[in-house]
Design an enzyme around this catalytic site. Sequence first.
Site, short mmCIF file in Angstrom:
data_model
loop_
_atom_site.label_atom_id
_atom_site.label_comp_id
_atom_site.label_asym_id
_atom_site.label_seq_id
_atom_site.Cartn_x
_atom_site.Cartn_y
_atom_site.Cartn_z
N GLU A 252 0.84 -1.19 0.00
CA GLU A 252 0.00 0.00 0.00
C GLU A 252 0.88 1.24 0.00
O GLU A 252 1.94 1.26 0.63
CB GLU A 252 -0.92 -0.01 1.22
N ASP B 63 -4.47 -8.21 6.48
CA ASP B 63 -5.50 -9.14 6.00
C ASP B 63 -5.00 -10.57 5.91
O ASP B 63 -5.78 -11.51 6.09
CB ASP B 63 -6.01 -8.70 4.64
#
Length: 411
Positions: A164, A180
């Site tokens: 990210e 996640d």
Amino acid sequence: MFSRVRPARLGHRIAATATALATVAAGVLLAAGSPSASAATAGGTAVPATIPLQITNNSGRAEPVYVYNLGTELSTGRQGWADAGGTFHAWPSGSNPPVPAPDASITGPAPGQTATVRLPKFSGRVYFSYGQKLVFKLTTGGLVQPAVQNPSDPNRDILFNWSEYTLNDSGLWINSTQVDMFSAPYAVGVQRSDGTTATTGHLRAGGYHGFFNALRAQSGGWAGLIRTRSDGTVLRALSPLYGVETGALPASVLDDYINRVWQKYATSTLTVTPFGDQPGVKYFGRVSGGVLNFTNSAGAVVTSFQKPDASSVFGCHRLLDAPNDQVRGPISRTLCAGFNRSTLLTNPNQPDGTAADFYRDAVTNHYARAVHAQMADGKAYAFAFDDVGNHESLVHDGNPQRASLILDPLD
């Protein structure tokens, strides 16, 4: 069936606006101590419109690599993807049921090789997959990204991962993440204007197998997080949040610790100092009537928390919701970190910034413990507020010359 990725559950030091991130569902938000949304977009123009991202394939795997650069264009707020040259393409309209998204894949480097693409001023994700292209679809609400916790997700048998990042006029923030899932290993880096490079995310030698072995050896259902393909390939471990949501991890896994915390602070005070640069800002927590109430220095109640469950702790949401404000959000982030790291019983002054104090209780986030134990620098985003105390796997520079993504071996 597809599931949309939850927004705003990753680290909060990335300098992107809440609006942009809620749109892209990229999972990064502002934190106390990070540049504000206005500062993040009000900087100078030294940062060019795009910067190079050097992708190095050290995986040792023979399969082709596919790369995707998806996110929100910060200048317009539009969702879309960038091609290898950094040109933005807006997603077309979606529908219900979801329809296939345009093929945004970029051919990645062959084993032992390096390829370079351009990062535009985005807040988003760089995905990479081995052997197969990822499946993305568009619904009326926007892009549907892979949902590894969903057994019917079309990407469930693909080995993939993502980083990210936010690139804006104030610089580059890029991280590795295990919020996640823990899967195909990689590291991220940034080359500064003086030629030096900062890198994070590499595993220790043998760290990939070491992580999975640690989960297998941990009693209490933690091995249930591991997902394996029919051919025996270990693909990933779900985060404990997804483990609880899917039934792979018992919902009661943290009950004992949570109950002990509630008992302790019914008769003593939990002091939270949420801002490292503002040591005078303190909040004082006491459990009364089953509710943890926090007061300020004047004795006024500023926010209250019901006793959380495992989902709230692992996800840093629901009963531990953390709005992007200056009171409840910072307190909640601190509590979330304390619960996941199991430091709330050993230290009544939070946050506890000493990594040696983390995960020492028998009831803890053993997924996060195993992730950090296998990182070469000890840094990771193993849960949403792992940046509390600066333990996150993030690099930043205000004048980046180049970003890097290094695909590491699965050893």
